[in-house]
Design a protein around this motif. Structure first.
Motif, PDB file in Angstrom:
ATOM      1  N   SER A   1       0.834  -1.205   0.000  1.00 38.90           N
ATOM      2  CA  SER A   1       0.000   0.000   0.000  1.00 38.90           C
ATOM      3  C   SER A   1       0.869   1.256   0.000  1.00 38.90           C
ATOM      4  O   SER A   1       0.583   2.219  -0.722  1.00 38.90           O
ATOM      5  CB  SER A   1      -0.919  -0.013   1.218  1.00 38.90           C
ATOM      6  OG  SER A   1      -1.706   1.148   1.255  1.00 38.90           O
TER       7      SER A   1
ATOM      8  N   ASP B   1       0.991   4.132  -2.791  1.00 39.37           N
ATOM      9  CA  ASP B   1       0.805   5.536  -2.410  1.00 39.37           C
ATOM     10  C   ASP B   1       1.923   6.392  -2.994  1.00 39.37           C
ATOM     11  O   ASP B   1       1.682   7.495  -3.496  1.00 39.37           O
ATOM     12  CB  ASP B   1       0.782   5.696  -0.884  1.00 39.37           C
ATOM     13  CG  ASP B   1      -0.514   5.243  -0.255  1.00 39.37           C
ATOM     14  OD1 ASP B   1      -1.512   5.082  -0.992  1.00 39.37           O
ATOM     15  OD2 ASP B   1      -0.537   5.053   0.978  1.00 39.37           O
TER      16      ASP B   1
ATOM     17  N   TYR C   1       1.244   6.890  -6.580  1.00 45.37           N
ATOM     18  CA  TYR C   1       0.160   7.858  -6.752  1.00 45.37           C
ATOM     19  C   TYR C   1       0.721   9.278  -6.678  1.00 45.37           C
ATOM     20  O   TYR C   1       0.381  10.138  -7.499  1.00 45.37           O
ATOM     21  CB  TYR C   1      -0.914   7.636  -5.682  1.00 45.37           C
ATOM     22  CG  TYR C   1      -2.009   8.655  -5.715  1.00 45.37           C
ATOM     23  CD1 TYR C   1      -2.985   8.632  -6.703  1.00 45.37           C
ATOM     24  CD2 TYR C   1      -2.074   9.656  -4.755  1.00 45.37           C
ATOM     25  CE1 TYR C   1      -3.999   9.574  -6.737  1.00 45.37           C
ATOM     26  CE2 TYR C   1      -3.091  10.601  -4.787  1.00 45.37           C
ATOM     27  CZ  TYR C   1      -4.041  10.558  -5.776  1.00 45.37           C
ATOM     28  OH  TYR C   1      -5.032  11.493  -5.813  1.00 45.37           O
TER      29      TYR C   1
ATOM     30  N   ARG D   1      -5.638   3.695  -7.269  1.00 43.68           N
ATOM     31  CA  ARG D   1      -5.365   5.109  -7.513  1.00 43.68           C
ATOM     32  C   ARG D   1      -4.680   5.319  -8.843  1.00 43.68           C
ATOM     33  O   ARG D   1      -4.558   6.422  -9.301  1.00 43.68           O
ATOM     34  CB  ARG D   1      -4.488   5.665  -6.413  1.00 43.68           C
ATOM     35  CG  ARG D   1      -5.173   5.654  -5.081  1.00 43.68           C
ATOM     36  CD  ARG D   1      -4.313   6.288  -4.057  1.00 43.68           C
ATOM     37  NE  ARG D   1      -5.009   6.327  -2.791  1.00 43.68           N
ATOM     38  CZ  ARG D   1      -4.459   6.621  -1.658  1.00 43.68           C
ATOM     39  NH1 ARG D   1      -3.186   6.923  -1.614  1.00 43.68           N
ATOM     40  NH2 ARG D   1      -5.154   6.645  -0.547  1.00 43.68           N
TER      41      ARG D   1
END
Length: 169
Positions: free
Chosen positions: A73, A77, A80, A168
């Motif tokens: 994750s 991130d 993103y 995302r």
């Protein structure tokens, strides 16, 4: 110019490496680790299985999977944020502070001489990630130990928390 082309190719390989790392880690988790957990769950339900994993074994394995999920994750991130920044790497103030850290204190006892190892920024980042992963693993083990030793929790009850998938990219 040639110099700017070289820095661009090195730079884009860095971003490409981050993308491939995140995707590869997620694929490994889905194709192998979750399948292994499923097999352990099936063994736990089979009374004839030998050895039969206990509820504590399943909880411990799930805690390890949760650490992997958190790591993946964080990788996504980061991707993103890279995408939001037009795929340009940004040096954060945290990274600058880490680079300016004073060297570790010299040990009081003379240590056995080891060959000098040259380290680059990538290995320092890898060391930092390993240390963070170790801290998370230790915290997960402590949490599992507390759960195991808790008198209020039944050995047959297991709660598995699966966070909502976040897409995302």
């Amino acid at each position: 110019t040639l110099q700017s082309a070289q820095s661009f190719s090195t730079f884009s390989f860095s971003v490409l490496g981050k993308v491939l790392s995140a995707v590869g880690s997620a694929q490994l988790l889905m194709s192998q680790k979750f399948q292994q957990f499923r097999g352990l769950c099936e063994q736990n339900l089979n009374p004839d299985a030998n050895p039969r994993p206990t509820a504590q074994d399943l909880a411990g394995f799930w805690d390890l999977l949760q650490l992997s999920i958190e790591d993946i994750s964080m990788k996504f991130d980061e991707l993103y944020h890279l995408k939001a920044n037009s795929w340009q790497l940004v040096e954060t103030p945290e990274k600058r502070k880490e680079e300016k850290k004073p060297p570790p204190p010299v040990p009081k006892k003379p240590a056995k001489s080891k060959p000098a190892v040259s380290r680059d920024k990538a290995s320092d980042a890898g060391d930092r990630q390993r240390q963070e992963a170790r801290k998370r693993l230790l915290a997960a083990k402590r949490a599992a130990s507390v759960r195991q030793n808790s008198a209020t929790e039944s050995a047959d009850s297991i709660e598995i928390y699966v966070p909502e998938a976040q897409t995302r990219l």
